[in-house]
Motif scaffolding. Structure first.
Motif, PDB file in Angstrom:
ATOM      1  N   ILE A 210       0.856  -1.185   0.000  1.00  0.00           N
ATOM      2  CA  ILE A 210       0.000   0.000   0.000  1.00  0.00           C
ATOM      3  C   ILE A 210       0.892   1.235   0.000  1.00  0.00           C
ATOM      4  CG2 ILE A 210      -1.973   1.172   1.046  1.00  0.00           C
ATOM      5  CD1 ILE A 210      -2.412  -1.270   2.819  1.00  0.00           C
ATOM      6  N   ALA A 212       0.410   5.546  -0.015  1.00  0.00           N
ATOM      7  CA  ALA A 212      -0.594   6.605   0.150  1.00  0.00           C
ATOM      8  C   ALA A 212       0.089   7.894   0.568  1.00  0.00           C
ATOM      9  CB  ALA A 212      -1.620   6.185   1.198  1.00  0.00           C
ATOM     10  N   ARG A 224      -5.059   9.771   0.378  1.00  0.00           N
ATOM     11  CA  ARG A 224      -5.177   9.243  -0.979  1.00  0.00           C
ATOM     12  C   ARG A 224      -4.377   7.954  -1.106  1.00  0.00           C
ATOM     13  NH1 ARG A 224      -4.475  13.396  -5.837  1.00  0.00           N
ATOM     14  NH2 ARG A 224      -6.362  14.137  -4.770  1.00  0.00           N
ATOM     15  N   ILE A 225      -5.055   6.864  -1.436  1.00  0.00           N
ATOM     16  CA  ILE A 225      -4.403   5.570  -1.617  1.00  0.00           C
ATOM     17  C   ILE A 225      -3.971   5.480  -3.080  1.00  0.00           C
ATOM     18  CG2 ILE A 225      -4.578   3.088  -1.273  1.00  0.00           C
ATOM     19  CD1 ILE A 225      -5.051   4.756   1.265  1.00  0.00           C
ATOM     20  N   SER A 226      -2.700   5.708  -3.329  1.00  0.00           N
ATOM     21  CA  SER A 226      -2.204   5.711  -4.704  1.00  0.00           C
ATOM     22  C   SER A 226      -2.045   4.301  -5.259  1.00  0.00           C
ATOM     23  CB  SER A 226      -0.859   6.443  -4.774  1.00  0.00           C
ATOM     24  OG  SER A 226      -1.005   7.798  -4.434  1.00  0.00           O
ATOM     25  N   LEU A 228      -2.580  -0.019  -4.254  1.00  0.00           N
ATOM     26  CA  LEU A 228      -3.004  -1.095  -3.366  1.00  0.00           C
ATOM     27  C   LEU A 228      -2.929  -2.406  -4.123  1.00  0.00           C
ATOM     28  CD1 LEU A 228      -4.211  -2.432  -0.886  1.00  0.00           C
ATOM     29  CD2 LEU A 228      -6.461  -1.585  -1.556  1.00  0.00           C
ATOM     30  N   VAL A 241      -4.893   1.411   6.740  1.00  0.00           N
ATOM     31  CA  VAL A 241      -5.509   2.627   6.201  1.00  0.00           C
ATOM     32  C   VAL A 241      -6.163   3.441   7.318  1.00  0.00           C
ATOM     33  CG1 VAL A 241      -7.325   3.512   4.687  1.00  0.00           C
ATOM     34  CG2 VAL A 241      -5.825   1.677   3.878  1.00  0.00           C
ATOM     35  N   THR A 254      -9.605   8.328  -0.230  1.00  0.00           N
ATOM     36  CA  THR A 254      -9.878   8.091  -1.648  1.00  0.00           C
ATOM     37  C   THR A 254      -8.987   6.965  -2.159  1.00  0.00           C
ATOM     38  OG1 THR A 254      -8.274   9.768  -2.360  1.00  0.00           O
ATOM     39  CG2 THR A 254     -10.557  10.478  -2.054  1.00  0.00           C
ATOM     40  N   SER A 255      -9.511   6.233  -3.126  1.00  0.00           N
ATOM     41  CA  SER A 255      -8.750   5.119  -3.698  1.00  0.00           C
ATOM     42  C   SER A 255      -9.333   4.747  -5.061  1.00  0.00           C
ATOM     43  CB  SER A 255      -8.796   3.896  -2.769  1.00  0.00           C
ATOM     44  OG  SER A 255     -10.129   3.414  -2.643  1.00  0.00           O
ATOM     45  N   THR A 257      -9.649   1.578  -5.762  1.00  0.00           N
ATOM     46  CA  THR A 257     -10.244   0.277  -5.463  1.00  0.00           C
ATOM     47  C   THR A 257     -11.179   0.415  -4.278  1.00  0.00           C
ATOM     48  OG1 THR A 257      -8.190  -0.799  -6.169  1.00  0.00           O
ATOM     49  CG2 THR A 257      -9.726  -2.128  -4.890  1.00  0.00           C
ATOM     50  N   SER A 296      -4.639   2.072 -11.009  1.00  0.00           N
ATOM     51  CA  SER A 296      -4.596   2.633  -9.659  1.00  0.00           C
ATOM     52  C   SER A 296      -4.551   4.147  -9.799  1.00  0.00           C
ATOM     53  CB  SER A 296      -3.348   2.140  -8.910  1.00  0.00           C
ATOM     54  OG  SER A 296      -2.173   2.688  -9.495  1.00  0.00           O
TER      55      SER A 296
END
Length: 303
Positions: A210, A212, A224-226, A228, A241, A254-255, A257, A296
């Motif tokens: 992960i 972020a 922001r989850i860049s 995963l 997270v 935000t993600s 996925t 992603s």
């Protein structure tokens, strides 16, 4: 005016043009950043063209190399990124000349397409040069409320994602019959650990990766989850997270996925555009539907 491909000896002149045209508010214009993006990229060195007048570099256009994959087929691509014209030479069509020549060179080397996410001001210019709109990139948004008054644990688990798991992930991506960027450990290290433009939060073990970062807006903070890569049923995803969300007191997550059951999905991302080079018309048609992309956030965000 002379237009030619740039070499590493041109970097200092290129940086001068970038600083003069764009400043350094949005991103740093340094040799470290340039080398990271355009020389050390695992997909290969960028295609960079420069315009020269009286021995001085007055324009630059960089296409970063990238790969996308659909099924077992791989697309050799470019991402249209850094471009600038010396303020004293603007209005002479330098940007267009550099871009069109770069497109011709891309066709000559049998690359498949160019993609980018231009803003509303620059998008019309790209459309005039033949780019087509794919669509607004979908993003999942989940609200976060920090109701836990206890200080959360910040225990770090050491480890690296295994090659076997990355192969399994790639197989799963192939089965979706959607476009994705093939990623190995070398790519993940370059993209997220070495990136000088953004300090990413990273959690990694043999079956999970992960990346972020926290983005501060005027009235709220976003996690922001860049990237995963992992089994979405893995409870460690939620724990990590949520830990980051608590530690940085964010308001939304935000993600690309779906991580949480609550939240909404919508076209909250940038507008993705594409310009074909050497590409079958039927394949181009399939790529012009945003639902056919399995990217992603990190694949398309600016860096």
């Amino acid at each position: 005016m002379v237009i030619r491909e740039a070499s590493e000896s041109d970097i200092d002149g290129i940086l001068k043009v970038l600083k003069a045209s764009l400043g350094e508010v949005s991103s740093k214009k340094t040799r470290e950043v340039w080398n990271y993006k355009h020389i050390n990229n695992p997909f290969g060195k960028s295609l960079v063209l420069i315009a020269i007048v009286d021995g001085k570099i007055v324009g630059v256009r960089a296409f970063m190399r990238w790969q996308w994959q659909l099924g077992s087929g791989t697309y050799s691509c470019f991402r249209a990124v850094d471009t600038a014209t010396d303020p004293n030479f603007q209005g002479r069509g330098i940007f267009k000349k550099l871009t069109l020549m770069a497109l011709d060179l891309g066709v000559d080397e049998k690359s498949n397409f160019v993609f980018n996410t231009p803003n509303s001001q620059s998008r019309p210019g790209y459309i005039k040069m033949g780019w087509k709109i794919v669509g607004k990139v979908p993003v999942y948004i989940s609200p976060y409320f920090n109701l836990n008054m206890n200080k959360p644990s910040n225990k770090i688990e050491n480890g690296n994602i295994s090659d076997d798991f990355l192969i399994k992930h790639k197989t799963n991506q192939i089965d979706t019959q959607k476009l994705f960027t093939p990623k190995d450990a070398n790519f993940l290290f370059w993209r997220y650990r070495e990136c000088p433009l953004q300090k990413y939060l990273i959690y990694e073990n043999k079956n999970l990766f992960i990346a972020a970062y926290v983005k501060e807006h005027k009235h709220f903070k976003e996690l922001r989850i860049s990237e995963l890569i992992g089994d979405l049923s893995d409870k460690k995803i939620h724990k990590r997270v949520i830990l980051w969300a608590r530690n940085f007191d964010v308001n939304i997550i935000t993600s690309g996925t779906k991580i949480f059951q609550f939240g909404i999905k919508g076209g909250f991302g940038p507008v993705l555009t594409l310009k074909k080079l050497k590409l079958d018309p039927k394949k181009e048609e399939s790529l012009l539907g945003i639902n056919n992309w399995n990217n992603s956030i990190g694949d398309l965000e600016l860096f």
